[in-house]
Design an enzyme around this catalytic site. Structure first.
Site, PDB file in Angstrom:
ATOM      1  N   LYS A 174       0.850  -1.195   0.000  1.00 45.70           N
ATOM      2  CA  LYS A 174       0.000   0.000   0.000  1.00 45.70           C
ATOM      3  C   LYS A 174       0.884   1.242   0.000  1.00 45.70           C
ATOM      4  O   LYS A 174       1.589   1.517   0.966  1.00 45.70           O
ATOM      5  CB  LYS A 174      -0.903   0.046   1.234  1.00 45.70           C
ATOM      6  CG  LYS A 174      -1.940   1.151   1.111  1.00 45.70           C
ATOM      7  CD  LYS A 174      -2.594   1.498   2.438  1.00 45.70           C
ATOM      8  CE  LYS A 174      -2.017   2.733   3.076  1.00 45.70           C
ATOM      9  NZ  LYS A 174      -2.142   3.976   2.312  1.00 45.70           N
ATOM     10  N   GLY A 227       6.861   5.069   8.108  1.00 46.39           N
ATOM     11  CA  GLY A 227       5.916   6.165   8.297  1.00 46.39           C
ATOM     12  C   GLY A 227       6.111   6.795   9.656  1.00 46.39           C
ATOM     13  O   GLY A 227       7.196   6.700  10.253  1.00 46.39           O
ATOM     14  N   THR A 231       1.780   6.013  14.034  1.00 46.25           N
ATOM     15  CA  THR A 231       1.208   4.911  13.245  1.00 46.25           C
ATOM     16  C   THR A 231       1.955   3.615  13.552  1.00 46.25           C
ATOM     17  O   THR A 231       1.348   2.550  13.710  1.00 46.25           O
ATOM     18  CB  THR A 231       1.288   5.220  11.733  1.00 46.25           C
ATOM     19  OG1 THR A 231       0.895   6.565  11.506  1.00 46.25           O
ATOM     20  CG2 THR A 231       0.409   4.292  10.926  1.00 46.25           C
ATOM     21  N   GLU A 249      10.266   1.588  10.256  1.00 42.35           N
ATOM     22  CA  GLU A 249      11.153   2.739   9.989  1.00 42.35           C
ATOM     23  C   GLU A 249      10.323   3.972  10.253  1.00 42.35           C
ATOM     24  O   GLU A 249       9.390   4.269   9.498  1.00 42.35           O
ATOM     25  CB  GLU A 249      11.613   2.726   8.524  1.00 42.35           C
ATOM     26  CG  GLU A 249      12.515   1.570   8.159  1.00 42.35           C
ATOM     27  CD  GLU A 249      13.836   1.587   8.894  1.00 42.35           C
ATOM     28  OE1 GLU A 249      14.256   2.658   9.362  1.00 42.35           O
ATOM     29  OE2 GLU A 249      14.433   0.513   9.029  1.00 42.35           O
TER      30      GLU A 249
HETATM   31  P1  NDP Z   1       2.005   7.865   8.241  1.00 41.19           P
HETATM   32  O1  NDP Z   1       2.413   7.087   9.433  1.00 41.19           O
HETATM   33  O2  NDP Z   1       0.858   8.783   8.357  1.00 41.19           O
HETATM   34  O3  NDP Z   1       1.665   6.909   7.023  1.00 41.19           O
HETATM   35  C1  NDP Z   1       2.562   5.950   6.490  1.00 41.19           C
HETATM   36  C2  NDP Z   1       1.759   4.900   5.728  1.00 41.19           C
HETATM   37  O4  NDP Z   1       0.978   4.148   6.654  1.00 41.19           O
HETATM   38  C3  NDP Z   1       0.749   5.480   4.744  1.00 41.19           C
HETATM   39  O5  NDP Z   1       0.644   4.610   3.629  1.00 41.19           O
HETATM   40  C4  NDP Z   1      -0.510   5.515   5.574  1.00 41.19           C
HETATM   41  O6  NDP Z   1      -1.686   5.585   4.814  1.00 41.19           O
HETATM   42  C5  NDP Z   1      -0.396   4.199   6.319  1.00 41.19           C
HETATM   43  N1  NDP Z   1      -1.193   4.125   7.530  1.00 41.19           N
HETATM   44  C6  NDP Z   1      -1.764   5.129   8.250  1.00 41.19           C
HETATM   45  N2  NDP Z   1      -2.458   4.631   9.300  1.00 41.19           N
HETATM   46  C7  NDP Z   1      -2.319   3.291   9.262  1.00 41.19           C
HETATM   47  C8  NDP Z   1      -2.773   2.214  10.085  1.00 41.19           C
HETATM   48  N3  NDP Z   1      -3.522   2.421  11.179  1.00 41.19           N
HETATM   49  N4  NDP Z   1      -2.433   0.955   9.769  1.00 41.19           N
HETATM   50  C9  NDP Z   1      -1.663   0.714   8.692  1.00 41.19           C
HETATM   51  N5  NDP Z   1      -1.199   1.684   7.848  1.00 41.19           N
HETATM   52  C10 NDP Z   1      -1.511   2.960   8.132  1.00 41.19           C
HETATM   53  O7  NDP Z   1       3.317   8.623   7.750  1.00 41.19           O
HETATM   54  P2  NDP Z   1       3.417   9.672   6.562  1.00 41.19           P
HETATM   55  O8  NDP Z   1       2.912   9.099   5.281  1.00 41.19           O
HETATM   56  O9  NDP Z   1       2.857  10.967   7.069  1.00 41.19           O
HETATM   57  O10 NDP Z   1       5.008   9.794   6.387  1.00 41.19           O
HETATM   58  C11 NDP Z   1       5.770  10.673   7.108  1.00 41.19           C
HETATM   59  C12 NDP Z   1       6.459   9.959   8.258  1.00 41.19           C
HETATM   60  O11 NDP Z   1       7.273   8.911   7.749  1.00 41.19           O
HETATM   61  C13 NDP Z   1       7.402  10.860   9.022  1.00 41.19           C
HETATM   62  O12 NDP Z   1       7.244  10.644  10.396  1.00 41.19           O
HETATM   63  C14 NDP Z   1       8.773  10.389   8.574  1.00 41.19           C
HETATM   64  O13 NDP Z   1       9.796  10.648   9.496  1.00 41.19           O
HETATM   65  C15 NDP Z   1       8.540   8.941   8.376  1.00 41.19           C
HETATM   66  N6  NDP Z   1       9.567   8.374   7.509  1.00 41.19           N
HETATM   67  C16 NDP Z   1      10.494   7.514   8.033  1.00 41.19           C
HETATM   68  C17 NDP Z   1      11.507   7.010   7.254  1.00 41.19           C
HETATM   69  C18 NDP Z   1      12.507   6.055   7.798  1.00 41.19           C
HETATM   70  O14 NDP Z   1      13.173   5.405   7.004  1.00 41.19           O
HETATM   71  N7  NDP Z   1      12.660   5.920   9.097  1.00 41.19           N
HETATM   72  C19 NDP Z   1      11.624   7.383   5.831  1.00 41.19           C
HETATM   73  C20 NDP Z   1      10.575   8.273   5.382  1.00 41.19           C
HETATM   74  C21 NDP Z   1       9.586   8.741   6.203  1.00 41.19           C
HETATM   75  P3  NDP Z   1      -2.369   7.044   4.610  1.00 41.19           P
HETATM   76  O15 NDP Z   1      -1.462   7.796   3.701  1.00 41.19           O
HETATM   77  O16 NDP Z   1      -3.683   6.739   4.012  1.00 41.19           O
HETATM   78  O17 NDP Z   1      -2.490   7.664   5.971  1.00 41.19           O
END
Ligand code: NDP
Length: 481
Positions: A174, A227, A231, A249
């Site tokens: 996803k 993400g 989450t 991550e």
């Molecule tokens: P989110 O946690 O909001 O979302 C990440 C993904 O998870 C999206 O596809 C999201 O869908 C999905 N998601 C949301 N809620 C759920 C759930 N309850 N169960 C399963 N999946 C879910 O993060 P962002 O997209 O806002 O990304 C930014 C974040 O990612 C920042 O905190 C950043 O630091 C982190 N990040 C970390 C990295 C690493 O390597 N450590 C690299 C890049 C980013 P939807 O979009 O529909 O909400």
């Protein structure tokens, strides 16, 4: 208007419930495509397709699986310009960045794991005296669930699916619903490459529906998630009683430590990138800049001058250094942190507000690159992840002091250290609680190295053979000779 489709069992299909979500171009504020608003019914179909494809894919020789990934990598390269433009339109990032970083890295990910799997050897342990031999086989798990964020859409999507597929798993993936376009285009390229039906399935939609259904599905024993930390915490709570294998991550609040003896021009130039690349929306951006006091004024003045000269505007223009942030909601979040910084006593040296761009981007979501000083090292602005074009500057006097500053957040993803005194660089590196440290550079990535964070920045490591170990289940066989 383009209507995206899910990629299930080798076919591009509409979501079962027939519902769609608006997909915005953040640079113009306009809806430009529709994304399937999928739910657990679509996830169920994807899991069934992946389960059905698994036995054949798992027994396909690693060399053949690798060749398939390389074919997809070649197609990504052939469609480089189209994918880069789609990424820029979907995310708001400068087209130049998508062309030079996002899309080349997506094909590198596929190629890296397409070849890595051919060098991934299992271990054998001979027991002297007892005359027995142990050998360890690594089995793929079955169906792997891969969930990725919006900041580096195709780059991070492929970083997960490539090792999962190379190791012999079938995947239900996803992408973020905020930036689904390049994952959709990838599904077309997988069809063109001849990837067998069901090996990779892409289900578009909201995290709380599609993501949550994948995480809770009993036939998805392994979840790889990138993400936000909140989450990640909720996913961990769901999967813990199900004993799923989990890679997280998560967020970061990375220190950028600048000693007075650094190579000034290099530190200055690179710190502009590490602060503002992709509008500061890279988990590895250094948002807390700590400067040794004798250099503080000189660095601050030169840094602010350079930031003021950065052009903010149309991501498709070659001259643009800062594009749009990813969504209106995200823009409001970043602006609220700038307001918080003022409440906490910070002084805005430059930026601090939304930017009104002329012409076709007049309704887009742009924020001026923002530099703040005068904040306590442990205030909310300096400890919570903002994930936008906002950095703080803080002076320090001693190594011990800056190590304390660096370690004062709950995050521990990456850190950068600038000094020409290498013993000091190593000493500080070993004291800073971050999974990734750069000395006199930033974002220099060797895909073989372990990638991931300490503390609330994640669990486990991606990259190199670490990811192949994650996506396989070791089984030891002991034979008495
Ligand atoms: P989110 O946690 O909001 O979302 C990440 C993904 O998870 C999206 O596809 C999201 O869908 C999905 N998601 C949301 N809620 C759920 C759930 N309850 N169960 C399963 N999946 C879910 O993060 P962002 O997209 O806002 O990304 C930014 C974040 O990612 C920042 O905190 C950043 O630091 C982190 N990040 C970390 C990295 C690493 O390597 N450590 C690299 C890049 C980013 P939807 O979009 O529909 O909400």
């Amino acid at each position: 208007m383009k209507q995206l489709k899910n990629y299930i069992n080798g076919q591009l299909v509409a979501p079962v419930a027939g519902q769609y979500i608006d997909n915005y171009n953040p640079a113009t504020g306009e809806v430009f495509s529709l994304i399937p608003d999928s739910d657990e019914q679509d996830v169920e179909l994807a899991v069934q397709a992946a389960q059905a494809a698994f036995p054949e894919w798992a027994k396909t020789p690693a060399e053949k699986r690798g060749q398939m990934l390389m074919r997809i990598a070649d197609l990504i390269d052939q469609h480089h310009d189209r994918l880069a433009e789609a990424e820029s339109v979907d995310n708001g990032k400068p087209l130049k960045l998508a062309k030079t970083v996002d899309i080349p890295r997506a094909s590198s990910n596929m190629r890296f794991y397409g070849t890595a799997i051919q060098h991934f050897a299992s271990e054998a342990h001979y027991m002297e005296g007892t005359e027995a031999i142990n050998y360890t086989i690594r089995h793929p798990h079955g169906v792997a669930g891969c969930i990725s964020p919006w900041n580096l859409p195709l780059y991070l999507f492929t970083w997960k699916i490539a090792p999962a597929l190379a190791a012999g798993n079938c995947v239900v993936a996803k992408p973020s619903e905020v930036t689904p376009m390049t994952a959709y285009l990838l599904s077309e390229l997988c069809q063109e490459a001849g990837l067998p039906a069901g090996v990779l399935n892409i289900v578009h939609g909201y995290g709380h529906k599609v993501g949550a259904a994948m995480v809770a599905h009993p036939k998805v024993p392994v979840i790889s998630f990138t993400g936000g930390t909140a989450t990640g915490r909720s996913i961990a709570a769901t999967v813990a009683p199900m004993f799923k294998k989990l890679s997280l991550e998560l967020g970061g609040k990375n220190p950028n430590i600048i000693f007075a003896d650094c190579d000034f021009n290099n530190a200055l130039h690179t710190s502009i990138h590490s602060s503002f690349a992709n509008q500061g929306q890279i988990c590895l951006c250094g948002s807390r800049i700590f400067i040794e006091r004798p250099l503080y004024d000189k660095f601050r003045d030169a840094f602010v001058e350079k930031v003021k000269a950065m052009s903010v505007g149309d991501p498709l223009e070659d001259s643009t250094k800062q594009g749009a942030v990813v969504s209106e909601q995200h823009m409001q979040k970043v602006l609220s942190y700038i307001a918080l910084a003022k409440e906490e006593g910070g002084t805005i040296l430059t930026g601090g507000q939304q930017v009104q761009v002329e012409g076709r981007c007049a309704k887009g979501w742009f924020i001026a690159p923002t530099v703040i000083e005068g904040l306590p090292y442990n205030c909310r602005t300096n400890t919570e992840e903002i994930f936008g074009p906002v950095v703080t500057l803080t002076p320090f006097d001693t190594e011990e002091e800056v190590i304390q500053y660096a370690n004062c957040t709950d995050y521990g993803l990456s850190a950068t250290i600038w000094t020409q005194n290498l013993p000091r660089a190593h000493h500080v590196a070993h004291q800073v609680h971050s999974g990734i440290i750069w000395i006199n550079t930033w974002l220099l990535r060797d895909l073989r190295t372990p990638f991931g964070g300490m503390k609330n920045s994640g669990v486990g490591r991606e990259g190199g053979f670490e990811a192949l170990r994650f996506f396989t289940e070791p089984q030891n066989v002991c034979v008495k000779l």
